[in-house]
Design a protein around this motif. Sequence first.
Motif, PDB file in Angstrom:
ATOM      1  N   PRO A  77       0.832  -1.208   0.000  1.00 27.93           N
ATOM      2  CA  PRO A  77       0.000   0.000   0.000  1.00 27.93           C
ATOM      3  C   PRO A  77       0.865   1.256   0.000  1.00 27.93           C
ATOM      4  N   MET A  79       2.241   4.671   1.333  1.00 34.35           N
ATOM      5  CA  MET A  79       2.549   4.964   2.731  1.00 34.35           C
ATOM      6  C   MET A  79       1.848   6.238   3.205  1.00 34.35           C
ATOM      7  N   THR A  80       1.804   6.382   4.519  1.00 32.28           N
ATOM      8  CA  THR A  80       1.143   7.521   5.154  1.00 32.28           C
ATOM      9  C   THR A  80       2.088   8.179   6.146  1.00 32.28           C
ATOM     10  N   ARG A 397       3.419  -1.968   8.354  1.00 28.54           N
ATOM     11  CA  ARG A 397       2.020  -1.816   8.766  1.00 28.54           C
ATOM     12  C   ARG A 397       1.800  -0.448   9.425  1.00 28.54           C
ATOM     13  N   THR A 400       1.352   2.249   6.901  1.00 31.58           N
ATOM     14  CA  THR A 400       0.273   2.102   5.911  1.00 31.58           C
ATOM     15  C   THR A 400      -1.100   1.987   6.584  1.00 31.58           C
ATOM     16  N   TYR A 413      -8.708   2.975   2.652  1.00 25.62           N
ATOM     17  CA  TYR A 413      -7.257   3.140   2.551  1.00 25.62           C
ATOM     18  C   TYR A 413      -6.510   2.163   3.457  1.00 25.62           C
ATOM     19  N   GLY A 414      -5.213   2.011   3.180  1.00 25.40           N
ATOM     20  CA  GLY A 414      -4.318   1.348   4.117  1.00 25.40           C
ATOM     21  C   GLY A 414      -3.892  -0.059   3.774  1.00 25.40           C
ATOM     22  N   SER A 415      -4.608  -0.746   2.880  1.00 26.52           N
ATOM     23  CA  SER A 415      -4.240  -2.118   2.524  1.00 26.52           C
ATOM     24  C   SER A 415      -4.662  -2.390   1.084  1.00 26.52           C
TER      25      SER A 415
END
Length: 568
Positions: A77, A79-80, A397, A400, A413-415
């Motif tokens: 995913p 990234m954040t 993890r 993300t 979002y996220g995966s």
Amino acid sequence: MKSPCLLLATLCLTMSAAAQTICIAHVNMIDVKKNVTLTDQTIIIDKDRIVATGPGVKVKVPADATVIDGTGKYLMPGMTDAHIHFFQSGGLYTRPDAMNLTAYYPYQQDQEYVKKHLGDLMARYLACGITTVYDVGGPMGNFDIREKANHDTAAPNAWVTGPLVSTYLPQRLDENDPPIVKVTTPEEAKALVQKELPHHPDFIKIWYIVYPGHKADSTLPIVKAAIAESHANGLKVAVHATQYETAKLAVAAGADILVHSVDDAVMDPGMLKLLKDKQVLYIPTLKVMGGYYRAMTQIQPFTTHELAYGDPFVLGTLTDLQHMPGAYDYMGTRASIHFPDKADTIMATNLKLAQQAGVLVAAGTDAGNIGTLHAASFLEDLLAMQEAGLSNYEIIRDATLNAAIGFGKEKDYGSIEKGKIADLILLDKDPVKDLHALGDVSLTIHRGKVFKKEDLLPVTPEILAQQQLNAYNAGNLEAFLAPYSDSVKIYDQTSGQLLLQGKEAMRTSYGKLFKVAPALHCQVVKRIVSGNTVVDEERVTGMQDKVLTAVVIYTIDHNKIIKVAMGM
């Protein structure tokens, strides 16, 4: 028969539709929910959504799909960065409350630079594989930035709040559209939250600062009032509370997010249980104080990644103190401050304990603060998390999925799952084996659109000249050589004599120079840019007691420096 105009319109529409279906085939896919890497996976994207994932033999590829061969590559995913500030540049002049250099460079000028180069900043996030950012406090102008970012494919998803509800007021920041507003009563706290509501903030942020000599609960009624008003309007609350006592009080009062580490005491089992039971998101921001340290001491351990991906003109300001006599006693600070210090050790310990206890952790940098560069400093925080003892799967993890969960965005979002927004990054190497792989993103797929690094990062003659200057000042040989062509020629400007030819000759010559003169510093006194030529008037210190002045002419072709003429 269709008219030529109608035929052209139909053709364009068909091409556009075809480009919206993407297939990533035979890729190693990192499942951040299960902490496993699945081999030979195929992912189908239609418009901005993932519509299918699974083993290559089971997923049917649409006939009109654009196929990306993922053989030997790794997909994860996007990234954040769960803690940034758009109103801060990351440069030396961006926080005059911390370092007052306004007599040398007006704060307003820093703010104007940020606004003018916002598009470039956004593109740098995508180039680094960061497809979502959370701005955890800034002026009301943040809401306009969010609007622009979320309608611009070449910008990350931006979730924001407005001015911080604060128990403390820093000096010398923008008073017309303040990023931080001090409140002194619960009623004022409630009113400030209400003032933000028409702008539809994604959450509310509280700055819970306790003055020395005051008790931690002295301003707790203000914190409680802001939290209650936010929750009453369906908003999560993020809190800056770096002390153990303020963090514990904030969480007990209902805080949903702690935007920094607890840095004054190791968290005990009771505190860790409180964080887990309350499902609090914990954002460690391990490196932000290190950014201030490197600016305040002029010890500049810029990484090759930062030198390549950071805004070169912002980064360049971070060495300015070396040619600003009397502006700031960086040598005195260097002698009196030791880094990392006790707080850094405590933060690393608390991160490890929080992760082990099952607390929800998300990666964040506090980007925009002095010395913490937007986008480019993210990798350094991930590596610091690794040094704290987290596994690479845990870090991936945390970078993300966890922020999406903590901020309530996990539905989209996220995966990598069917139905979610297609925010993905494709890597040449396995980040589970080597986290540095995250520093070289092959492709960023954002809302279903594919971006290459070279499409996102601008290359101009002035940028190349500035990048090599920054690397020179950092003593980073590889980053210094990167802007030069393999066959570059360096001449004496007066005689026309060829001094060096080829990058390898430069490597030998400048490699020796950087070793014998580690305090080298080059100041650009004046710069002229004309077409593919950059002319710098330079002043160089750090070579024993010598001060050298020179006019250097850089000639650029095909995005590389091909010729340098030096005149002393």
